[in-house]
Each structure stands twice: as C-alpha cells, then as structure tokens.
Design a protein around this motif. Structure first.
Motif, PDB file in Angstrom:
ATOM      1  N   GLU A 160     -28.886 -28.568 -58.749  1.00  0.00           N
ATOM      2  CA  GLU A 160     -28.174 -29.099 -57.582  1.00  0.00           C
ATOM      3  C   GLU A 160     -28.492 -28.289 -56.331  1.00  0.00           C
ATOM      4  O   GLU A 160     -28.554 -28.842 -55.230  1.00  0.00           O
ATOM      5  N   VAL A 161     -28.682 -26.977 -56.482  1.00  0.00           N
ATOM      6  CA  VAL A 161     -29.086 -26.157 -55.341  1.00  0.00           C
ATOM      7  C   VAL A 161     -30.478 -26.580 -54.885  1.00  0.00           C
ATOM      8  O   VAL A 161     -30.744 -26.733 -53.685  1.00  0.00           O
ATOM      9  N   ALA A 162     -31.384 -26.779 -55.858  1.00  0.00           N
ATOM     10  CA  ALA A 162     -32.753 -27.180 -55.519  1.00  0.00           C
ATOM     11  C   ALA A 162     -32.775 -28.536 -54.818  1.00  0.00           C
ATOM     12  O   ALA A 162     -33.503 -28.723 -53.830  1.00  0.00           O
ATOM     13  N   GLU A 163     -31.962 -29.486 -55.303  1.00  0.00           N
ATOM     14  CA  GLU A 163     -31.924 -30.801 -54.671  1.00  0.00           C
ATOM     15  C   GLU A 163     -31.326 -30.723 -53.272  1.00  0.00           C
ATOM     16  O   GLU A 163     -31.750 -31.444 -52.365  1.00  0.00           O
ATOM     17  N   GLU A 164     -30.346 -29.845 -53.082  1.00  0.00           N
ATOM     18  CA  GLU A 164     -29.770 -29.654 -51.749  1.00  0.00           C
ATOM     19  C   GLU A 164     -30.812 -29.074 -50.803  1.00  0.00           C
ATOM     20  O   GLU A 164     -30.857 -29.431 -49.612  1.00  0.00           O
ATOM     21  N   ALA A 165     -31.670 -28.204 -51.326  1.00  0.00           N
ATOM     22  CA  ALA A 165     -32.747 -27.640 -50.507  1.00  0.00           C
ATOM     23  C   ALA A 165     -33.766 -28.717 -50.136  1.00  0.00           C
ATOM     24  O   ALA A 165     -34.274 -28.743 -49.008  1.00  0.00           O
TER      25      ALA A 165
END
Length: 317
Positions: A160-165
């Motif tokens: 989810e952090v990667a997708e937010e990035a």
C-alpha cells in the motif's frame, strides 16, 4: 454561540481530568470544534491544548491532542507537533503525519515537509502511507528531495505504501513511474483470473492522472463498464482526450454566446485529470465536471448547453 462557549468551558476543564479516556475525548471534541468553528472560537481552543501538551504523558491523549492542535491552525502548535515526530507510539506519529498532510505550504524546505520526509521512512507502515500520501498527493510543495523519497518508497515492503508512491509520482506527472504502474495493472489483470476483477483504486487513479497510452493494453483486460476503468481508459486514449478538449471548448464558446452572464471558464484541479466548467457569474458559482455533463448530454455539446441553461435560469430583467 453561547452554547459553544459553554461546551468549550466544559471541554477545557476535562483536559485536566484524572481519566485519560476523558482527556482524549475532550481533545477529540475540541478538534472537531476547531474544524467547524470560526477563527474567534479556534483562537480560544488552542491555548488550553498548548498548555496540556506540556504535561500530557498518555499516548492516546497525546495522539488526539496532536490532531486537535493541528485543527486550530495556530502556528504555536507547529513546534509541539515537530517534537512528536520521533514519539515512540505509532498512533501519535500517525496523528502528527495526518496533521502535516493538511499543510498548504509551497516551501519545499518547510519544517513540516522535512518532518514528512522523515516520517516516510518510519518503522510503521501506516505512518509511511500517510507521509507518502501527503508528499505525493497533498502538498503544493515539491522538490528533487521529495521526488527521491517517493521513488525510494516505490520499493517499500508494504504494497500500500508502494502504491501510494506510484499515485504520488503520477500526480506529479513523473513519467519515470510508468513501468511500475504498468506492472501493477498487469499483476491485477493476472489476479483477475482468481476472482479479482479490477485493479486497486489507487492504481486506477494513477493511470487516469498519468494518462499515458502505454497503459491502454493492460487496462483493456478489465471491465470497461467499471467507472474507474472507464475513466482511466478515457484519460489514456489520445483521441478521447482530444475529443474531450474540443467538446469542452465548444461548450464554453456556446455558453458565452447564449449566457454571457455566466462568465463560463474551463479549469483543471491540481492532481486530477478532470476538466471542469466554472460559472462564476451564476449564483453560488457552480462547477460542472465536463465529462459528467457531456455524459448527461449524450456527448452533444449543444445539449450540454441546454442542460446548463435549464439548471441556471437567467434572471428576468
């Protein structure tokens, strides 16, 4: 106003209650009041919160206090929030991160921006998610350092952090994120064979914002009737983008001829692919999504003008 002042007195008294639960509830309610009240009321909320911040030692209360303090918009709260960036409790750090996400600073070296850069590398994934969301999709400020941190977060162990990035870099129109975004769409397409029928909403939003034709083959694997998929496909299709631009311009010209009193203009909001029709000459200054308006009008600009005209009858002279 008198009822608000009475409630404010009660809540201020509860800030020194023996019960941490009572203090936390008081902070939460003060934050809600600060969000919905006029400046004169907010100015009365900040001082007792600042005073309590000096002595509060309960983590739950501190988290609620941090959020409430940010809602007052009092600049004296910034040093308090900055002092909590390294707090041992993740809930407190998340509250601080959420607070900084409200910043409207355009200064890339502002203290809250530097704090968010630190929080984007926090040990707790949900804190990192909020920090990346703020840096990529919320703050007006941007810099090479912010870009570098967002690229670093593309490899975060939390998906989810990667997708937010990915979404943040798409919002910043950074084409370097295109390969990873395409990979996310392809992975979602493969997962569809196991019952998942659409990509994550963040991924679809990123595709719509970036609007690159290279994403069309992957998007073609999903249900075109899905609104999120349809929006992404339309944004990535050069012919449809060109048609939307032509329709929007024709719509504005026709409105200027028929209803010059509306003073029709076109605009795009930051971080979105949408084109909006603004009508500052009308009561309440309404704003229409050109895509939605054209959908209502069956893709006919003349019919769209009729709809606007019917929605906003001209004043009788």
């Amino acid at each position: 106003m008198s009822e608000t002042m009475d409630e404010l007195r009660i809540l201020t008294g509860l800030l020194t209650a023996d019960s941490a639960a009572d203090r936390a509830a008081a902070c939460a309610r003060l934050g809600m009041l600060a969000q919905t009240s006029e400046d004169e009321v907010r100015a009365l909320i900040a001082p007792p919160l600042l005073e309590r911040a000096e002595v509060e030692d309960d983590d739950e209360v501190t988290a609620e206090l941090a959020w409430a303090l940010s809602c007052t918009r009092d600049p004296r709260g910034l040093p308090v929030l900055l002092g909590l960036v390294g707090h041992p409790d993740a809930d407190v750090r998340q509250a601080v991160t959420e607070s900084f996400a409200q910043s409207d600073t355009e200064t890339a070296d502002a203290p809250e921006v530097r704090a968010l850069l630190t929080l984007a590398r926090d040990a707790e994934p949900r804190v990192r998610r909020w920090a990346v969301f703020a840096l990529g999709s919320q703050l007006p400020a941007y810099s090479p350092e912010i870009r570098a941190v967002l690229h670093e977060c593309l490899g975060d162990e939390d998906p989810e952090v990667a997708e937010e990035a990915v979404l943040g870099l798409a919002h910043r129109h950074d084409s370097a994120v295109l390969p990873q975004l395409n990979d996310l769409l392809i992975e979602a397409a493969e997962a569809a064979a196991h019952g998942r029928t659409r990509p994550d909403s963040l991924t679809l939003e990123a595709a719509a914002v970036l609007g690159h034709p290279e994403l069309l083959p992957a998007l073609a694997e999903f249900d075109p009737a899905d609104p999120g998929v349809a929006e992404a496909v339309a944004a990535c299709d050069p012919a449809r983008r060109e048609q939307l631009a032509a329709d929007a311009w024709q719509l504005v010209e026709a409105l200027h001829q028929r209803r010059p009193d509306l003073d029709a203009t076109l605009c795009s909001e930051r971080f979105t692919p949408d084109v909006h029709l603004r009508l500052p000459g009308a009561p309440d200054q309404p704003v229409y999504s050109v895509v939605h308006l054209m959908r209502r009008a069956a893709a006919d600009p003349a019919a769209a003008v009729d709809l606007v005209d019917a929605d906003l009858p001209a004043a009788r002279s």
